[in-house]
Design a protein around this motif. Sequence first.
Motif, PDB file in Angstrom:
ATOM      1  N   LEU A   1       0.823  -1.206   0.000  1.00 23.31           N
ATOM      2  CA  LEU A   1       0.000   0.000   0.000  1.00 23.31           C
ATOM      3  C   LEU A   1       0.859   1.259   0.000  1.00 23.31           C
ATOM      4  N   LEU A   2       1.919   1.270   0.780  1.00 20.67           N
ATOM      5  CA  LEU A   2       2.818   2.423   0.791  1.00 20.67           C
ATOM      6  C   LEU A   2       3.508   2.621  -0.557  1.00 20.67           C
TER       7      LEU A   2
ATOM      8  N   ALA B   1      12.509 -10.245   1.393  1.00 19.73           N
ATOM      9  CA  ALA B   1      12.502 -10.505  -0.049  1.00 19.73           C
ATOM     10  C   ALA B   1      11.133 -10.200  -0.645  1.00 19.73           C
ATOM     11  N   ALA B   2      10.073 -10.628   0.021  1.00 17.82           N
ATOM     12  CA  ALA B   2       8.729 -10.362  -0.485  1.00 17.82           C
ATOM     13  C   ALA B   2       8.422  -8.867  -0.464  1.00 17.82           C
ATOM     14  N   ALA B   3       8.820  -8.171   0.593  1.00 19.61           N
ATOM     15  CA  ALA B   3       8.559  -6.733   0.692  1.00 19.61           C
ATOM     16  C   ALA B   3       9.359  -5.958  -0.351  1.00 19.61           C
ATOM     17  N   ALA B   4      10.624  -6.297  -0.521  1.00 19.32           N
ATOM     18  CA  ALA B   4      11.438  -5.629  -1.537  1.00 19.32           C
ATOM     19  C   ALA B   4      10.891  -5.914  -2.929  1.00 19.32           C
ATOM     20  N   GLY B   5      10.401  -7.124  -3.135  1.00 21.96           N
ATOM     21  CA  GLY B   5       9.804  -7.460  -4.421  1.00 21.96           C
ATOM     22  C   GLY B   5       8.530  -6.684  -4.699  1.00 21.96           C
ATOM     23  N   LEU B   6       7.683  -6.543  -3.686  1.00 22.95           N
ATOM     24  CA  LEU B   6       6.469  -5.743  -3.867  1.00 22.95           C
ATOM     25  C   LEU B   6       6.798  -4.299  -4.193  1.00 22.95           C
ATOM     26  N   PHE B   7       7.770  -3.746  -3.485  1.00 20.86           N
ATOM     27  CA  PHE B   7       8.175  -2.370  -3.748  1.00 20.86           C
ATOM     28  C   PHE B   7       8.747  -2.243  -5.157  1.00 20.86           C
ATOM     29  N   ALA B   8       9.583  -3.198  -5.556  1.00 24.71           N
ATOM     30  CA  ALA B   8      10.175  -3.157  -6.896  1.00 24.71           C
ATOM     31  C   ALA B   8       9.110  -3.301  -7.980  1.00 24.71           C
ATOM     32  N   LEU B   9       8.112  -4.130  -7.740  1.00 20.58           N
ATOM     33  CA  LEU B   9       7.034  -4.264  -8.714  1.00 20.58           C
ATOM     34  C   LEU B   9       6.301  -2.947  -8.936  1.00 20.58           C
ATOM     35  N   GLN B  10       6.052  -2.219  -7.875  1.00 17.31           N
ATOM     36  CA  GLN B  10       5.366  -0.941  -8.003  1.00 17.31           C
ATOM     37  C   GLN B  10       6.267   0.129  -8.610  1.00 17.31           C
ATOM     38  N   MET B  11       7.566  -0.030  -8.454  1.00 23.87           N
ATOM     39  CA  MET B  11       8.508   0.963  -8.958  1.00 23.87           C
ATOM     40  C   MET B  11       9.124   0.538 -10.289  1.00 23.87           C
TER      41      MET B  11
END
Length: 138
Positions: free
Chosen positions: A20-21, A87-97
């Motif tokens: 969400l962030l 890893a999952a959090a960094a992946g979610l952030f990378a997907l949005q970016m």
Amino acid sequence: MKPSLLRLSLPWLLLAAVGLLAVVLRYGVIEPSDMTHLCDGAATHPAWCQWRQAAVMGFLSYGYGWAALAAALLALAWKHPFTAWLAAAAGLFALQMYCYEGGAFAVLVGCLRLLRLQAGASPGDEDGQGDSEVQTQP
């Protein structure tokens, strides 16, 4: 001893918060054209424009994708719930970016590793004898 429901669901709730962030950052700060014009070369631009520019440079250089891949490799090497969550959090952030390839791989590795670690920590047997003994009758 069985882990509590809160302990099992907390990493997933935090992953939803990270996602969400990342969405708010992308669609609220990076994407809008009025934010771009506000930060374009004006001498009186707000102080947060430097943070926005750093975020933009992060995905233009594929930095978020590389960070997500590094976190995924760390999760594969070190079997710990935090590294899987990272890893999952960094992946979610990378997907949005805009770093789709590295982000998707990291989300997949992180989520699967986190599920596996949670499944190993939470025995599913009701009789408390473990999975090694099979009962012939209920």
